[in-house]
Design a protein around this motif. Structure first.
Motif, PDB file in Angstrom:
ATOM      1  N   LYS A 157       0.834  -1.204   0.000  1.00  0.00           N
ATOM      2  CA  LYS A 157       0.000   0.000   0.000  1.00  0.00           C
ATOM      3  C   LYS A 157       0.869   1.254   0.000  1.00  0.00           C
ATOM      4  N   TYR A 158       1.947   1.243   0.766  1.00  0.00           N
ATOM      5  CA  TYR A 158       2.825   2.403   0.807  1.00  0.00           C
ATOM      6  C   TYR A 158       3.526   2.603  -0.538  1.00  0.00           C
ATOM      7  N   SER A 180       2.406   1.687  -3.433  1.00  0.00           N
ATOM      8  CA  SER A 180       1.383   2.180  -4.353  1.00  0.00           C
ATOM      9  C   SER A 180       1.134   3.665  -4.136  1.00  0.00           C
ATOM     10  N   TYR A 181       1.096   4.058  -2.879  1.00  0.00           N
ATOM     11  CA  TYR A 181       0.921   5.475  -2.544  1.00  0.00           C
ATOM     12  C   TYR A 181       2.062   6.306  -3.131  1.00  0.00           C
ATOM     13  N   LEU A 182       3.296   5.845  -2.949  1.00  0.00           N
ATOM     14  CA  LEU A 182       4.445   6.568  -3.477  1.00  0.00           C
ATOM     15  C   LEU A 182       4.385   6.672  -5.000  1.00  0.00           C
ATOM     16  N   GLU A 212       1.705   6.654  -6.877  1.00  0.00           N
ATOM     17  CA  GLU A 212       0.631   7.569  -7.260  1.00  0.00           C
ATOM     18  C   GLU A 212       0.990   9.030  -7.008  1.00  0.00           C
ATOM     19  N   THR A 213       1.756   9.290  -5.964  1.00  0.00           N
ATOM     20  CA  THR A 213       2.055  10.675  -5.597  1.00  0.00           C
ATOM     21  C   THR A 213       3.373  11.178  -6.163  1.00  0.00           C
TER      22      THR A 213
END
Length: 144
Positions: free
Chosen positions: A111-112, A114-116, A118-119
């Motif tokens: 999840k982290y 994926s977050y990185l 995306e951002t």
């Protein structure tokens, strides 16, 4: 995965890779030195790309020919697991670290990441490879 792939399935994979890269058929066909009509025929499953063309397409998209043929869901060629993605870790190291984590921790890492992804708006393609190539042989042996 599939062991009997049709021309249409290969075409779908090629079309998906092309659209993921934001390429139009005429752009990809120029990169492959083929006519847009030939590429269209591949993508619509009219006929199979020749073996040398499959290899060129795989190299262009940095996937394995087995991925193009629908034989595996793993995009990256096996040799890429040995390449350094950070100064200290190869994909092999990272995968083994992930496998040693409990399920909840693995989920949190994914999840982290994926977050990185995306951002991250300033990711430079190929930057990781340049950093890794600067690493000395002694440092690489130490990390192994």
């Amino acid at each position: 995965m599939n062991t009997t792939t049709t021309a249409a399935q290969i075409g779908e994979i090629i079309a998906k890779l092309r659209t993921e890269k934001g390429l139009k058929q005429n752009q990809l066909s120029a990169m492959l030195s083929i006519s847009p009509g030939n590429l269209s025929n591949y993508e619509h499953g009219v006929y199979w790309p020749a073996l040398d063309m499959l290899c060129r397409i795989a190299d262009l998209f940095n996937v394995s020919t087995d991925f193009l043929l629908g034989r595996t869901g793993y995009r990256c060629p096996p040799e890429s697991f040995g390449k350094y993605v950070t100064p200290d870790y190869t994909m092999y190291h990272i995968i083994n670290i992930l496998l040693e984590l409990d399920t909840g921790s693995r989920d949190a890492v994914v999840k982290y990441a994926s977050y990185l992804k995306e951002t991250s708006s300033c990711a430079v393609p190929g930057q990781i490879g340049r950093q890794a190539s600067r690493k000395s042989t002694a440092q690489r042996k130490k990390a192994d």
